[in-house]
Design a protein around this motif. Structure first.
Motif, PDB file in Angstrom:
ATOM      1  N   ARG A  23      12.621   9.124  15.966  1.00 34.94           N
ATOM      2  CA  ARG A  23      12.132   8.174  16.977  1.00 34.94           C
ATOM      3  C   ARG A  23      10.734   8.547  17.482  1.00 34.94           C
ATOM      4  O   ARG A  23      10.019   7.699  18.018  1.00 34.94           O
ATOM      5  N   ASN A  24      10.330   9.796  17.327  1.00 37.04           N
ATOM      6  CA  ASN A  24       9.005  10.235  17.762  1.00 37.04           C
ATOM      7  C   ASN A  24       7.923  10.064  16.692  1.00 37.04           C
ATOM      8  O   ASN A  24       6.756  10.362  16.949  1.00 37.04           O
ATOM      9  N   VAL A  25       8.305   9.599  15.513  1.00 32.64           N
ATOM     10  CA  VAL A  25       7.334   9.384  14.435  1.00 32.64           C
ATOM     11  C   VAL A  25       6.490   8.158  14.778  1.00 32.64           C
ATOM     12  O   VAL A  25       6.996   7.151  15.281  1.00 32.64           O
ATOM     13  N   ILE A  26       5.216   8.245  14.474  1.00 36.59           N
ATOM     14  CA  ILE A  26       4.278   7.154  14.744  1.00 36.59           C
ATOM     15  C   ILE A  26       4.627   5.927  13.889  1.00 36.59           C
ATOM     16  O   ILE A  26       5.135   6.059  12.785  1.00 36.59           O
ATOM     17  N   GLU A  27       4.333   4.757  14.419  1.00 37.84           N
ATOM     18  CA  GLU A  27       4.590   3.512  13.693  1.00 37.84           C
ATOM     19  C   GLU A  27       3.333   3.099  12.917  1.00 37.84           C
ATOM     20  O   GLU A  27       2.703   2.098  13.219  1.00 37.84           O
ATOM     21  N   SER A  28       2.967   3.906  11.939  1.00 28.47           N
ATOM     22  CA  SER A  28       1.806   3.646  11.087  1.00 28.47           C
ATOM     23  C   SER A  28       2.227   3.709   9.628  1.00 28.47           C
ATOM     24  O   SER A  28       3.287   4.242   9.314  1.00 28.47           O
ATOM     25  N   GLU A  29       1.362   3.223   8.769  1.00 31.65           N
ATOM     26  CA  GLU A  29       1.614   3.294   7.327  1.00 31.65           C
ATOM     27  C   GLU A  29       1.482   4.740   6.862  1.00 31.65           C
ATOM     28  O   GLU A  29       0.619   5.484   7.331  1.00 31.65           O
ATOM     29  N   GLY A  30       2.366   5.131   5.945  1.00 29.96           N
ATOM     30  CA  GLY A  30       2.267   6.486   5.414  1.00 29.96           C
ATOM     31  C   GLY A  30       3.346   6.815   4.405  1.00 29.96           C
ATOM     32  O   GLY A  30       4.053   5.934   3.913  1.00 29.96           O
ATOM     33  N   VAL A  31       3.441   8.109   4.112  1.00 30.43           N
ATOM     34  CA  VAL A  31       4.411   8.631   3.153  1.00 30.43           C
ATOM     35  C   VAL A  31       5.231   9.731   3.831  1.00 30.43           C
ATOM     36  O   VAL A  31       4.808  10.296   4.830  1.00 30.43           O
ATOM     37  N   TYR A  32       6.397  10.021   3.254  1.00 29.11           N
ATOM     38  CA  TYR A  32       7.241  11.061   3.819  1.00 29.11           C
ATOM     39  C   TYR A  32       8.060  11.731   2.730  1.00 29.11           C
ATOM     40  O   TYR A  32       8.272  11.173   1.655  1.00 29.11           O
ATOM     41  N   LYS A  33       8.489  12.956   3.036  1.00 28.43           N
ATOM     42  CA  LYS A  33       9.345  13.728   2.139  1.00 28.43           C
ATOM     43  C   LYS A  33      10.553  14.180   2.949  1.00 28.43           C
ATOM     44  O   LYS A  33      10.411  14.575   4.113  1.00 28.43           O
ATOM     45  N   PHE A  42      13.910  13.322  -1.438  1.00 29.54           N
ATOM     46  CA  PHE A  42      13.399  11.958  -1.477  1.00 29.54           C
ATOM     47  C   PHE A  42      11.922  11.959  -1.096  1.00 29.54           C
ATOM     48  O   PHE A  42      11.517  12.694  -0.192  1.00 29.54           O
ATOM     49  N   ILE A  43      11.137  11.123  -1.764  1.00 33.82           N
ATOM     50  CA  ILE A  43       9.737  10.884  -1.415  1.00 33.82           C
ATOM     51  C   ILE A  43       9.629   9.388  -1.174  1.00 33.82           C
ATOM     52  O   ILE A  43       9.928   8.590  -2.064  1.00 33.82           O
ATOM     53  N   GLY A  44       9.242   9.006   0.038  1.00 31.24           N
ATOM     54  CA  GLY A  44       9.197   7.589   0.376  1.00 31.24           C
ATOM     55  C   GLY A  44       7.875   7.181   0.989  1.00 31.24           C
ATOM     56  O   GLY A  44       7.016   8.014   1.270  1.00 31.24           O
ATOM     57  N   SER A  45       7.737   5.879   1.217  1.00 31.33           N
ATOM     58  CA  SER A  45       6.540   5.348   1.861  1.00 31.33           C
ATOM     59  C   SER A  45       6.935   4.099   2.632  1.00 31.33           C
ATOM     60  O   SER A  45       8.009   3.531   2.419  1.00 31.33           O
ATOM     61  N   GLY A  46       6.054   3.679   3.528  1.00 30.78           N
ATOM     62  CA  GLY A  46       6.319   2.459   4.273  1.00 30.78           C
ATOM     63  C   GLY A  46       5.150   2.048   5.130  1.00 30.78           C
ATOM     64  O   GLY A  46       4.278   2.859   5.441  1.00 30.78           O
ATOM     65  N   GLN A  47       5.139   0.795   5.489  1.00 32.01           N
ATOM     66  CA  GLN A  47       4.114   0.269   6.391  1.00 32.01           C
ATOM     67  C   GLN A  47       4.335   0.791   7.812  1.00 32.01           C
ATOM     68  O   GLN A  47       3.400   0.880   8.595  1.00 32.01           O
ATOM     69  N   ASN A  48       5.592   1.111   8.127  1.00 34.11           N
ATOM     70  CA  ASN A  48       5.953   1.661   9.435  1.00 34.11           C
ATOM     71  C   ASN A  48       6.809   2.900   9.166  1.00 34.11           C
ATOM     72  O   ASN A  48       7.984   2.793   8.834  1.00 34.11           O
ATOM     73  N   LEU A  49       6.191   4.075   9.289  1.00 31.95           N
ATOM     74  CA  LEU A  49       6.892   5.318   8.965  1.00 31.95           C
ATOM     75  C   LEU A  49       8.201   5.470   9.736  1.00 31.95           C
ATOM     76  O   LEU A  49       9.222   5.838   9.166  1.00 31.95           O
TER      77      LEU A  49
END
Length: 101
Positions: A23-33, A42-49
């Motif tokens: 819930r503390n993650v920023i609502e920006s485009e990015g990638v995550y592991k 898992f390696i993912g991405s999204g317009q809203n992290l």
């Protein structure tokens, strides 16, 4: 995005994989592991992290997940593709465990 640019991503520290941290993650485009015990699941991405990582809480692999890290970047789908490609090169063309299906 070049391989050099992927290497220069500004990753967050590894955070415990729980709804409070997500819930503390920023609502920006990015990638995550997402990982467990030194193993990328898992390696993912999204317009809203935040939304993208929250969705992972309902995935069956979440029971294995221990931590996650993210980086803000434009063209996140292309960056994800490159990160998965790098992972495959290092792991005999295998995908992370939770991406095999």
């Amino acid at each position: 995005m070049s391989d050099e640019a992927v290497n220069e991503l500004n990753w967050s520290p590894w955070l415990d994989f729980n709804s409070e941290n997500i819930r503390n993650v920023i609502e920006s485009e990015g990638v995550y592991k997402i990982h467990a015990g030194m193993k990328i699941l898992f390696i993912g991405s999204g317009q809203n992290l935040r939304e993208s990582i929250l969705i992972c809480l309902s995935d069956p692999c979440r029971n294995k997940a221990k931590r996650f890290s993210y980086a803000i970047t434009a063209a996140s789908d292309k960056v994800q593709e490159q990160l998965v490609g790098e992972y495959r090169k290092k792991h005999n063309d295998m995908l992370p465990e939770c991406m095999e299906n």
